[in-house]
Design a protein around this motif. Structure first.
Motif, PDB file in Angstrom:
ATOM      1  N   ILE A 166      41.198  63.530  30.871  1.00  0.00           N
ATOM      2  CA  ILE A 166      41.749  62.767  29.743  1.00  0.00           C
ATOM      3  C   ILE A 166      40.559  62.312  28.902  1.00  0.00           C
ATOM      4  N   LEU A 167      40.594  62.661  27.616  1.00  0.00           N
ATOM      5  CA  LEU A 167      39.451  62.393  26.737  1.00  0.00           C
ATOM      6  C   LEU A 167      39.852  61.409  25.651  1.00  0.00           C
ATOM      7  N   ASP A 168      39.078  60.345  25.512  1.00  0.00           N
ATOM      8  CA  ASP A 168      39.390  59.305  24.530  1.00  0.00           C
ATOM      9  C   ASP A 168      38.165  59.115  23.649  1.00  0.00           C
ATOM     10  N   CYS A 169      38.268  59.632  22.425  1.00  0.00           N
ATOM     11  CA  CYS A 169      37.129  59.558  21.501  1.00  0.00           C
ATOM     12  C   CYS A 169      37.498  58.691  20.302  1.00  0.00           C
ATOM     13  N   ASN A 170      36.705  57.652  20.077  1.00  0.00           N
ATOM     14  CA  ASN A 170      36.870  56.868  18.861  1.00  0.00           C
ATOM     15  C   ASN A 170      35.601  57.035  18.041  1.00  0.00           C
ATOM     16  N   SER A 225      30.344  61.183  26.247  1.00  0.00           N
ATOM     17  CA  SER A 225      31.580  60.607  26.784  1.00  0.00           C
ATOM     18  C   SER A 225      31.309  60.180  28.225  1.00  0.00           C
ATOM     19  N   TYR A 226      31.767  59.013  28.594  1.00  0.00           N
ATOM     20  CA  TYR A 226      31.424  58.430  29.898  1.00  0.00           C
ATOM     21  C   TYR A 226      32.654  58.356  30.786  1.00  0.00           C
ATOM     22  N   LEU A 227      32.425  58.643  32.067  1.00  0.00           N
ATOM     23  CA  LEU A 227      33.551  58.626  33.007  1.00  0.00           C
ATOM     24  C   LEU A 227      33.893  57.176  33.364  1.00  0.00           C
ATOM     25  N   LEU A 228      35.164  56.827  33.179  1.00  0.00           N
ATOM     26  CA  LEU A 228      35.673  55.495  33.537  1.00  0.00           C
ATOM     27  C   LEU A 228      36.863  55.670  34.467  1.00  0.00           C
ATOM     28  N   TYR A 229      37.221  54.604  35.175  1.00  0.00           N
ATOM     29  CA  TYR A 229      38.522  54.621  35.841  1.00  0.00           C
ATOM     30  C   TYR A 229      39.545  54.143  34.818  1.00  0.00           C
ATOM     31  N   HIS A 230      40.686  54.787  34.773  1.00  0.00           N
ATOM     32  CA  HIS A 230      41.736  54.360  33.840  1.00  0.00           C
ATOM     33  C   HIS A 230      43.060  54.413  34.563  1.00  0.00           C
ATOM     34  N   GLU A 231      43.983  53.519  34.189  1.00  0.00           N
ATOM     35  CA  GLU A 231      45.157  53.308  35.041  1.00  0.00           C
ATOM     36  C   GLU A 231      46.092  54.503  35.184  1.00  0.00           C
ATOM     37  N   GLU A 232      46.148  55.387  34.150  1.00  0.00           N
ATOM     38  CA  GLU A 232      47.103  56.489  34.278  1.00  0.00           C
ATOM     39  C   GLU A 232      46.713  57.466  35.393  1.00  0.00           C
ATOM     40  N   LEU A 233      45.436  57.423  35.811  1.00  0.00           N
ATOM     41  CA  LEU A 233      45.025  58.318  36.901  1.00  0.00           C
ATOM     42  C   LEU A 233      45.867  58.033  38.149  1.00  0.00           C
ATOM     43  N   GLU A 234      46.149  56.750  38.393  1.00  0.00           N
ATOM     44  CA  GLU A 234      46.865  56.375  39.627  1.00  0.00           C
ATOM     45  C   GLU A 234      48.272  56.989  39.676  1.00  0.00           C
ATOM     46  N   SER A 235      48.987  56.963  38.546  1.00  0.00           N
ATOM     47  CA  SER A 235      50.358  57.492  38.584  1.00  0.00           C
ATOM     48  C   SER A 235      50.363  59.020  38.467  1.00  0.00           C
ATOM     49  N   LEU A 236      49.414  59.588  37.697  1.00  0.00           N
ATOM     50  CA  LEU A 236      49.407  61.049  37.533  1.00  0.00           C
ATOM     51  C   LEU A 236      49.062  61.755  38.848  1.00  0.00           C
ATOM     52  N   VAL A 237      48.184  61.159  39.633  1.00  0.00           N
ATOM     53  CA  VAL A 237      47.852  61.734  40.947  1.00  0.00           C
ATOM     54  C   VAL A 237      49.111  61.822  41.808  1.00  0.00           C
ATOM     55  N   LYS A 238      49.976  60.834  41.656  1.00  0.00           N
ATOM     56  CA  LYS A 238      51.213  60.791  42.441  1.00  0.00           C
ATOM     57  C   LYS A 238      52.251  61.786  41.900  1.00  0.00           C
ATOM     58  N   ASN A 239      52.292  61.931  40.579  1.00  0.00           N
ATOM     59  CA  ASN A 239      53.421  62.648  39.976  1.00  0.00           C
ATOM     60  C   ASN A 239      53.149  64.087  39.538  1.00  0.00           C
ATOM     61  N   ILE A 240      51.881  64.495  39.382  1.00  0.00           N
ATOM     62  CA  ILE A 240      51.605  65.901  39.008  1.00  0.00           C
ATOM     63  C   ILE A 240      51.252  66.647  40.296  1.00  0.00           C
ATOM     64  N   LYS A 241      52.180  67.492  40.699  1.00  0.00           N
ATOM     65  CA  LYS A 241      52.018  68.168  41.991  1.00  0.00           C
ATOM     66  C   LYS A 241      50.977  69.288  41.892  1.00  0.00           C
ATOM     67  N   PHE A 248      38.749  60.657  33.685  1.00  0.00           N
ATOM     68  CA  PHE A 248      38.986  60.044  32.376  1.00  0.00           C
ATOM     69  C   PHE A 248      37.634  59.808  31.710  1.00  0.00           C
ATOM     70  N   PHE A 249      37.483  60.236  30.464  1.00  0.00           N
ATOM     71  CA  PHE A 249      36.230  60.021  29.720  1.00  0.00           C
ATOM     72  C   PHE A 249      36.500  59.266  28.420  1.00  0.00           C
ATOM     73  N   MET A 250      35.569  58.368  28.084  1.00  0.00           N
ATOM     74  CA  MET A 250      35.682  57.641  26.810  1.00  0.00           C
ATOM     75  C   MET A 250      34.323  57.691  26.097  1.00  0.00           C
ATOM     76  N   THR A 305      40.074  58.971  15.389  1.00  0.00           N
ATOM     77  CA  THR A 305      40.109  59.027  16.853  1.00  0.00           C
ATOM     78  C   THR A 305      40.647  60.410  17.247  1.00  0.00           C
ATOM     79  N   ASN A 306      40.253  60.846  18.420  1.00  0.00           N
ATOM     80  CA  ASN A 306      40.836  62.066  18.991  1.00  0.00           C
ATOM     81  C   ASN A 306      41.076  61.760  20.462  1.00  0.00           C
ATOM     82  N   ILE A 307      42.329  61.700  20.872  1.00  0.00           N
ATOM     83  CA  ILE A 307      42.640  61.424  22.278  1.00  0.00           C
ATOM     84  C   ILE A 307      43.531  62.554  22.783  1.00  0.00           C
ATOM     85  N   GLY A 308      43.171  63.095  23.949  1.00  0.00           N
ATOM     86  CA  GLY A 308      43.975  64.199  24.455  1.00  0.00           C
ATOM     87  C   GLY A 308      43.687  64.532  25.905  1.00  0.00           C
TER      88      GLY A 308
END
Ligand code: NDP
Length: 394
Positions: A166-170, A225-241, A248-250, A305-308
């Motif tokens: 997940i890339l978050d560029c501002n 872009s720097y690697l951070l922990y971001h909250e969507e990682l927790e649910s995506l790990v559970k839900n994307i089989k 996550f990078f910002m 911004t470019n987020i994707g």
């Protein structure tokens, strides 16, 4: 039909404007926050820009009783929580007591610990199921649209997803030596924490800003872009089989990082109480008082911004890579709703989530993350409500 929005900050301003632009769907709109004058300022701009009159109320969202009284008075179809992550549990509890659907954009954080996780919010699942109500967690951009991008890729592009970045560029410039694009306390707590990513079933922790990678962002170019922990990682790990790795990078400029390190070194990012001239202060809250209000960056911020999501996996037995993203222009957001792009990219998806709930296109009983719902109606709304997206196939 009525809707209740709680929170009148940078994101709240966008949500209110967007609700008003979709007033046929939402009916009566009430904006409540701790400071009534902030709601009134937003209501004035909403009236000027859209001709829609919204109601304003004052509420302390830390008080479940006050919230229950307000919800009972308004009887909204859904409560949109764009206050701070500290208020998530009290607002969820009030929705439960009044059997009202709930939506937020950020997961719960305890004020005394700079750590966020879904545990406490997921714990509402059983009670929400029993009450027959729906909670939609993280309906901002990241989390939010990024989760929907992953669900869309899973549905339309892959048989199996193997990795997600997940890339978050501002690439916006506000002209101040240092400022944060959303609530400074929440933002600085997040970026000064340790990084974390998930690989082959395990969480791997890094020092803050330890991993840097240069990504090439469409319409912007290459950025550190720097690697951070971001909250969507927790649910995506559970839900994307089948997932093998998710990160996550910002993007941050050297100037931002130098300021942040300096503030940290002198103790200004501390979240515990310190004695100052006979009274107690929390340094990071004092810093928030000194820094520019994120809402005030609107108008002076230029750039995009470019987020994707950069996703790899398999389709019909062949390896495949896509980048699915949105580009948003700070000045365009200002013209439309007096906001900068960070608040805009959060506020628009919050309104879309609420719209799908009100229209009955998204729903269910219990507590849901965004990727658990059908991505198609949400993706359609993004294109018409100001956040069009593109897919690059490599
Ligand atoms: P602001 O600080 O600008 O606004 C927060 C608002 O909440 C203010 O109006 C504040 O009122 C109100 N508030 C705070 N405490 C209470 C309380 N106890 N009772 C009632 N109202 C309260 O924050 P932002 O608008 O920048 O951010 C809003 C939310 O959006 C945050 O949760 C943030 O984490 C989230 N976010 C999510 C993103 C995503 O992509 N998912 C990205 C960016 C932000 P007052 O003015 O009186 O203090």
């Amino acid at each position: 039909m009525s809707v209740l929005q709680i929170g009148a900050g940078g994101v709240g301003g966008v949500v209110a404007h967007k609700l008003a632009m979709n007033a046929k769907t939402f009916g009566e709109i009430t904006l409540a926050s701790r400071t009534l004058s902030k709601c009134q300022e937003i209501a004035k701009s909403v009236l000027e820009k859209t001709g829609v009159q919204i109601q304003c109320k004052s509420v302390d969202a830390d008080s479940v009783d006050e919230l229950v009284a307000l919800i009972n008075e308004i009887k909204p179809k859904v409560v949109i929580n764009v206050a701070l992550p500290y208020q998530d549990l009290s607002i969820m509890e009030a929705c439960l007591r009044t059997k009202t659907h709930y939506l937020d954009t950020a997961n719960y954080e305890h004020p005394d610990t700079a750590k966020f996780e879904y545990k406490e919010q997921w714990a509402f699942d059983k009670a929400y199921k029993e009450a027959g109500i729906f909670a939609l967690l993280g309906s901002g951009f990241d989390p939010g649209v990024t989760n929907v991008f992953c669900a869309y890729a899973q549905k339309h592009y892959f048989d199996e997803i193997h990795s997600i970045d997940i890339l978050d560029c501002n690439a916006g410039d506000h002209g101040y030596p240092f400022a944060t694009n959303f609530n400074p306390e929440i933002n600085l707590r997040e970026v000064s924490s340790k990084g974390r990513y998930w690989q082959e079933g395990k969480w791997i922790e890094t020092e803050p800003m330890e991993i840097m990678q240069v990504w090439d962002y469409p319409e912007i170019g290459e950025k550190d872009s720097y690697l951070l922990y971001h909250e969507e990682l927790e649910s995506l790990v559970k839900n994307i089989k089948g997932l093998k790795r998710i990160r996550f990078f910002m993007t941050f400029s050297q100037n931002y990082l130098n300021h942040m390190r300096c503030l940290e070194n002198v103790g200004m990012l501390r979240i515990d109480e310190v004695e100052h001239n006979g009274s107690k202060i929390i340094p990071i809250q004092f810093l928030k008082t000194l820094l520019p209000d994120p809402a005030s960056l609107a108008g002076r911020t230029i750039g995009k911004t470019n987020i994707g999501c950069y996703i790899t996996g398999l389709k019909d037995g062949k390896e495949k890579t896509i980048y699915i993203y949105n580009v948003c222009d700070h000045q365009e957001c200002y013209k439309e709703v007096n906001s900068q792009a960070i608040s805009y990219t959060t506020g628009v998806p919050a309104m879309i989530g609420a719209k799908l709930i009100v229209e009955g296109k998204w729903g269910g009983e219990g507590v849901f993350n965004m990727e658990e719902l059908d991505p198609d109606p949400f993706m359609e709304e993004l294109n018409t409500q100001g956040l069009p997206w593109k897919v690059l196939e490599f």
